[in-house]
Structures are given as structure tokens and as C-alpha cells.
Design an enzyme around this catalytic site. Structure first.
Site, PDB file in Angstrom:
ATOM      1  CG  HIS A 209       8.054  -9.659 -33.470  1.00  0.00           C
ATOM      2  ND1 HIS A 209       8.942  -9.304 -32.467  1.00  0.00           N
ATOM      3  CD2 HIS A 209       8.321  -8.853 -34.537  1.00  0.00           C
ATOM      4  CE1 HIS A 209       9.717  -8.326 -32.916  1.00  0.00           C
ATOM      5  NE2 HIS A 209       9.368  -8.030 -34.177  1.00  0.00           N
TER       6      HIS A 209
ATOM      7  N   GLY B  60      -0.023  -2.512   7.418  1.00  0.00           N
ATOM      8  CA  GLY B  60      -0.626  -3.841   7.322  1.00  0.00           C
ATOM      9  C   GLY B  60      -2.106  -3.819   7.666  1.00  0.00           C
TER      10      GLY B  60
ATOM     11  CB  ILE C 201      -0.952  -0.008   1.213  1.00  0.00           C
ATOM     12  CG1 ILE C 201      -1.983  -1.133   1.044  1.00  0.00           C
ATOM     13  CG2 ILE C 201      -1.642   1.349   1.381  1.00  0.00           C
ATOM     14  CD1 ILE C 201      -3.030  -1.219   2.129  1.00  0.00           C
TER      15      ILE C 201
ATOM     16  CB  ALA D 146      -9.251  -9.123  -4.531  1.00  0.00           C
TER      17      ALA D 146
END
Ligand code: FAD
Ligand code: NAD
Length: 478
Positions: free
Chosen positions: A451, A278, A192, A327
């Protein structure tokens, strides 16, 4: 008491809402209890991820990356746009619009799947009875054959740095400032800290990250973490390792931050402070003693590999249980539990869990790091390829970083992929898929890659494991 449900899910974040949708798809009578009230004072589904996490942070990361790109790289590409400016309230409003659309989308999916959204706080009692308390205090009790607890996580607060919702904020508060602060201190150079630190640095703030640990991103492969730190520092993020924050005090509209490092104690003034140290599992008010659900010593709900708690018919998934707070991890657990309730043999492959830090360049990884393999005594081999040698990265003007992939020499299996570079989050997918299919590095090396694409860098890293990379001088010949 209403008619009994087959499944009640408590919590409508990415773990809970996905579990509810999968359960309903399988024909189970399903309800989801969700208490979230959004910025507009309206009930909302989607949890942390959609309301104040993954989605709003990525909306700001995308917008600020474009702003940075326009200021720094457009002229080099021959694009003249005059002076590039910022409209921060508009950027925040766009972010809020994306959040509203997506959370509204989950409500629509609930309707389409016949899932009942019980708005309010859910509390599990004995024998899978769930009491729902609405905002006005009305209580109803609902019975279910199965209960899935998906109550997620909340930011850890430090007693010594109290939040005030404006100058001292957690990650949610740092998504809503409508002016660019002159200086921002972030406590914690974790995921974060780096993502939100990047957002405000790109907008023009001076950003200092104070990190207690001596190691930078200890969970990331060391070569990649080294490259990340060097790159982020070049972008102006001031990352101070071994710096433990002791406290903060708001003084005359600014914040004084006290911290300790090897040189002693320091006090520095900043315009804003983000506490990003955290997250903790959130079960406050969700479990009555009679429910009998066991927690571990860290406050996580104790579950086995199939997310079963110690109480038959009660499951727990997502951030509220062990494993990375991601998530997609919670969503996969939701699918597994719904399918197992229906007698299917679903599993989550925790060994193949993609991880991404959405900075620029992005950092992305799956599987084991070189350091882990070394300490486990595995005979491994590494292939690397720098984006500087990728034609597509050159065309994009985005050549920083590299791909590093690792094979177990005995089985030839791909056991780790570690990337830092443009679109690393998307490029990681091919290695995740290869590992899920128990693939080898040779499988990637023999696969035709279009490519010019960035994915060729992964192909070349695979070829490079035994000296066959084409677009880089190899020392090992074969
Ligand atoms: P949550 O999303 O926390 O949802 C839990 C829900 O349960 C909440 O809506 C809450 O209101 C509800 N609830 C709690 N108790 C009750 C109760 N008693 N009754 C009713 N409802 C209740 N992860 C990623 O994978 N990728 C990312 O890019 C990413 N970015 C992030 C950025 C930020 C700033 C933050 C903070 C997190 C980010 N995460 C990211 C982590 C991710 O948001 C979480 O891992 C994820 O949301 C966990 O899902 P969950 O459903 O377990 O819990
Ligand atoms: P984190 O664990 O990644 O980082 C917190 C950091 O704060 C640690 O490095 C820790 O050493 C440091 N710290 C703790 N106390 C301190 C102190 N007093 N002084 C200085 N440093 C201190 O946690 P986070 O960044 O808050 O993120 C929480 C979780 O949310 C992540 O672990 C991740 O699971 C999830 N998340 C994921 C994504 C993503 O997938 N891109 C993005 C954001 C959040």
C-alpha cells in the site's frame, strides 16, 4: 555448401531471434537468416516488433502521453512549466535511436551466443536446404537438421486505398511523420488504429477512425470495451462504427476518403490516411514447392500445438502461424521449439495469453471474457473495482477505469482478468501468473499487496467477487 547447422531460423523477429538464442543456449549450432533493411539502409535484426512495431509505437505513445499530461494535468498538480511545446523531428529521432539500440542489442546477443546471422532472403528447399540470397544477388546454400520458419507478417493493403508512403500510409509510415497533420483518418479501429490514432490525437491532429464492424473491440470484455470507447471519445478520437471504407484518392496534397455507413455513402477530405486493417502472414519467396510445407486457407503455415509443420524437422512460429499476432506469443513458441528439438517437454499455454492495448488508459486482458463464459454455460462470478477508489490512482491523478476479474464458481479458479486503467499492462501480470499457477481468486484475495499501489485494485476486485472489498460499499454482505 557450408558445414550443416543443427538449426537454421528463417526470420529474425521476436519469434525467430528468441528461437535462435534459446537454441544456441542449448548448445545447438545455429544460424538465423534475416533480410530486413532499416531506415538507415542497414541490415537489422528484430523484425516488425523492434523496427516498426511494438517498440517504436510505444516510444511515441510514451512521449505523447507525457506531452498530454504536461499540458493537461501538471497545473492541477501545482507544477507550472509555461507553455509546453512539441519538437516532432526530435521525438521521431529519439524513437529511431531506441530502435537502433535495441536492434543492435540483438546483433550483440547473436555474437555472444555464437549465432551466425546470414544476411539476406532465405528460401527453404527440399530436405531442409536453405538458399540465402544476399542484397547483391549472391546465393549460398546451407543445410540444417532442423529449420524454424519465423517470417512474420506484413500489413494488409486495400487495393482501393493505395499507399503513397506519405499521405496514405500503413502503420510503419505513421511512425515517421515529422509534422503534425491537421486531420488524420484511420481505417480500422483495431489495436493499431487506436494506438497510432492516440499518438497523433495527443499531438493535436483531429482523428477519425472508420471501423467496418458495428462492435467496438469485439475481442475485449464488453464492459471494458464500453468504458474504453467512452474514454477514447472523451479524448477526441472520433470512432465511427459500421463505416466501411470503399476507396481513397490523393487530391492536391490531401486525401479524399469514400466510405459507407447506415446513412449511405460519404466522401471526406483529410490531411493523412492510415490504413490499419490487420496483418497477413508473410511467406512470400520463403518456401519452394519442393519444401512441401502446407499452408492453410488464410495463408498461415499449418502447424500443430508444438509448431511442427507437415514436414519432419521443419517448424513454424510467430505471426506466420495460427493464434494472436503478438510478439510474446511468437517468442514463447520459439523457446518451446528450440527446447523440443533438444528432446525437452516444453509447451505453450495458449489459454493464458496476455493482451494489451497501449492507449491511455491501457486496456489489458487474459483468459475468458464474461460473454464467452456465458455462452459456454459456465457458472461464473465477477469481482470489480474502480480505480476511482484507489488511493494510489488518486495520488497519480489517474482514476479512470476498473479491474474486473472472473472466477469459475465450480472450481474457484481465476478464468479471466480484464482491466482498463493506469498501468493496466503491468497490473495484468499478477493475474497471468495466478492463472498460470492454476490459482484461485481466493489466492489473490489472501495475498498481501503493498500500500499504496495500483495492484491493490486487483486485490480489491478479488475480494469483491464475494462481497469482501474494503474500499467500496458492497451490496453483497458476507
Ligand atoms: P516479425 O516481427 O514480422 O519478423 C519476421 C522477420 O522475418 C522480419 O524481420 C522479416 O524481415 C524476416 N523475413 C521474412 N521473410 C524472410 C525471408 N524469406 N528471409 C529472411 N528473412 C525474412 N505485438 C505485441 O505483442 N505488443 C505490441 O505492443 C505490439 N505493437 C505493435 C505495433 C505495431 C505498429 C505493429 C505493426 C505490430 C505490433 N505488434 C505488437 C505485433 C508484433 O510486432 C508481431 O506480433 C511480432 O513482430 C511478430 O513476430 P515474428 O517474429 O513472428 O514476425
Ligand atoms: P485489427 O485486426 O486489430 O484491426 C483491424 C480493423 O480494421 C478491424 O476492426 C476491421 O474490422 C477493420 N477493417 C478492415 N477493413 C476495413 C474497411 N474497409 N473499412 C473499415 N474498417 C475496416 O488489426 P490491426 O489494428 O491492423 O493490427 C494488426 C495486428 O497487429 C493485431 O491484430 C495485433 O495482433 C497486432 N498488434 C498488437 C499490438 C499490441 O499488442 N498492443 C499493437 C499493434 C498491433
Amino acid at each position: 555448401m557450408s558445414d550443416p547447422y543443427d538449426v537454421i531460423v528463417i526470420g529474425g523477429g521476436p519469434a525467430g531471434y528468441v528461437a535462435a538464442i534459446r537454441a544456441a543456449q542449448l548448445g545447438l549450432k545455429t544460424a538465423c537468416v534475416e533480410q530486413w533493411i532499416n531506415k538507415q539502409d542497414k541490415p537489422a535484426l528484430g523484425g516488425t516488433c523492434l523496427n516498426v512495431g511494438c517498440i517504436p509505437s510505444k516510444a511515441l505513445l510514451e512521449a505523447t502521453e507525457l506531452y498530454d499530461e504536461a499540458r493537461k494535468n501538471f497545473a492541477d498538480m501545482g507544477i507550472l512549466v509555461g507553455e509546453v511545446g512539441l519538437d516532432v523531428p526530435k521525438m521521431i529521432a529519439r524513437k529511431d535511436g531506441i530502435v537502433s539500440e535495441l536492434t543492435g542489442g540483438i546483433a550483440a546477443l547473436f555474437k555472444a551466443n555464437g549465432i551466425e546471422w546470414l544476411q539476406g532472403r532465405g528460401k527453404l528447399g527440399a530436405e531442409r536446404a536453405v538458399t540465402v540470397t544476399e542484397r547483391d544477388g549472391t546465393e549460398t546454400v546451407h543445410q540444417a537438421a532442423n529449420v524454424i520458419i519465423a517470417t512474420g507478417s506484413v500489413p494488409i493493403e486495400l487495393g482501393a486505398t493505395p499507399l503513397d508512403g506519405n499521405i496514405v500510409v500503413d502503420s510503419s509510415g505513421a511512425l515517421d511523420w515529422e509534422d503534425v497533420p491537421g486531420s488524420v483518418c484511420v481505417i480500422g479501429a483495431g489495436i493499431i488504429g487506436l494506438e497510432l490514432g492516440s499518438v497523433w490525437r495527443r499531438m493535436g491532429s483531429e482523428v477519425v477512425l472508420l471501423e467496418a464492424q458495428e462492435d467496438f473491440l469485439p475481442m475485449v470484455d464488453k464492459a471494458i470495451a464500453r468504458e474504453a470507447k467512452r474514454t477514447f471519445e472523451k479524448q477526441g478520437l472520433d470512432i465511427q462504427l459500421g463505416s466501411r471504407v470503399m476507396g481513397s484518392e490523393v487530391v492536391n496534397g490531401q486525401v479524399k476518403v469514400s466510405y459507407q455507413d447506415a446513412d449511405g455513402e460519404h466522401e471526406t477530405m483529410f490531411d493523412k490516411l492510415i490504413v490499419a486493417v490487420g496483418r497477413r502472414a508473410y511467406t512470400d519467396g520463403a518456401l519452394s514447392v519442393e519444401a512441401g510445407v502446407e499452408l492453410d486457407e488464410r495463408g498461415l503455415i499449418h502447424v500443430n500445438d508444438h509448431c511442427e509443420t507437415n514436414i519432419p524437422g521443419v517448424y513454424a512460429i510467430g505471426d506466420v502461424v495460427r493464434g494472436p499476432m503478438l510478439a510474446h506469443k511468437g517468442s514463447e513458441e520459439g523457446v518451446m521449439v528450440a527446447e523440443r528439438i533438444c528432446g525437452e517437454h516444453a509447451e505453450v499455454n495458449y489459454a493464458v495469453m496476455p493482451n494489451v492495448i497501449y492507449t491511455h488508459p491501457e486496456v489489458a486482458w487474459v483468459g475468458k471474457t464474461e460473454e464467452e463464459l456465458k455462452s459456454e454455460g459456465v457458472d461464473y462470478q465477477v469481482g470489480t473495482f474502480p480505480f476511482a477508489a484507489s488511493g494510489r490512482a488518486k495520488a497519480k491523478g489517474d482514476t479512470g477505469g476498473m479491474v474486473k476479474i472472473i472466477r469459475d464458481r465450480t472450481s474457484d479458479r481465476l478464468v479471466g482478468a480484464h482491466l482498463i486503467g493506469p498501468s493496466a499492462s503491468e497490473l495484468l501480470g499478477q493475474s497471468v501468473l495466478a492463472m498460470e499457477f492454476d490459482g484461485t481468486i481466493e489466492d489473490i484475495a489472501r495475498t498481501i499487496h503493498a500500500h499504496p499501489t495500483l495492484s491493490e485494485a486487483v486485490h480489491e476486485a478479488a475480494l469483491g467477487a464475494d462481497g469482501r472489498a474494503i474500499h467500496i460499499a458492497n451490496r453483497k454482505k458476507r
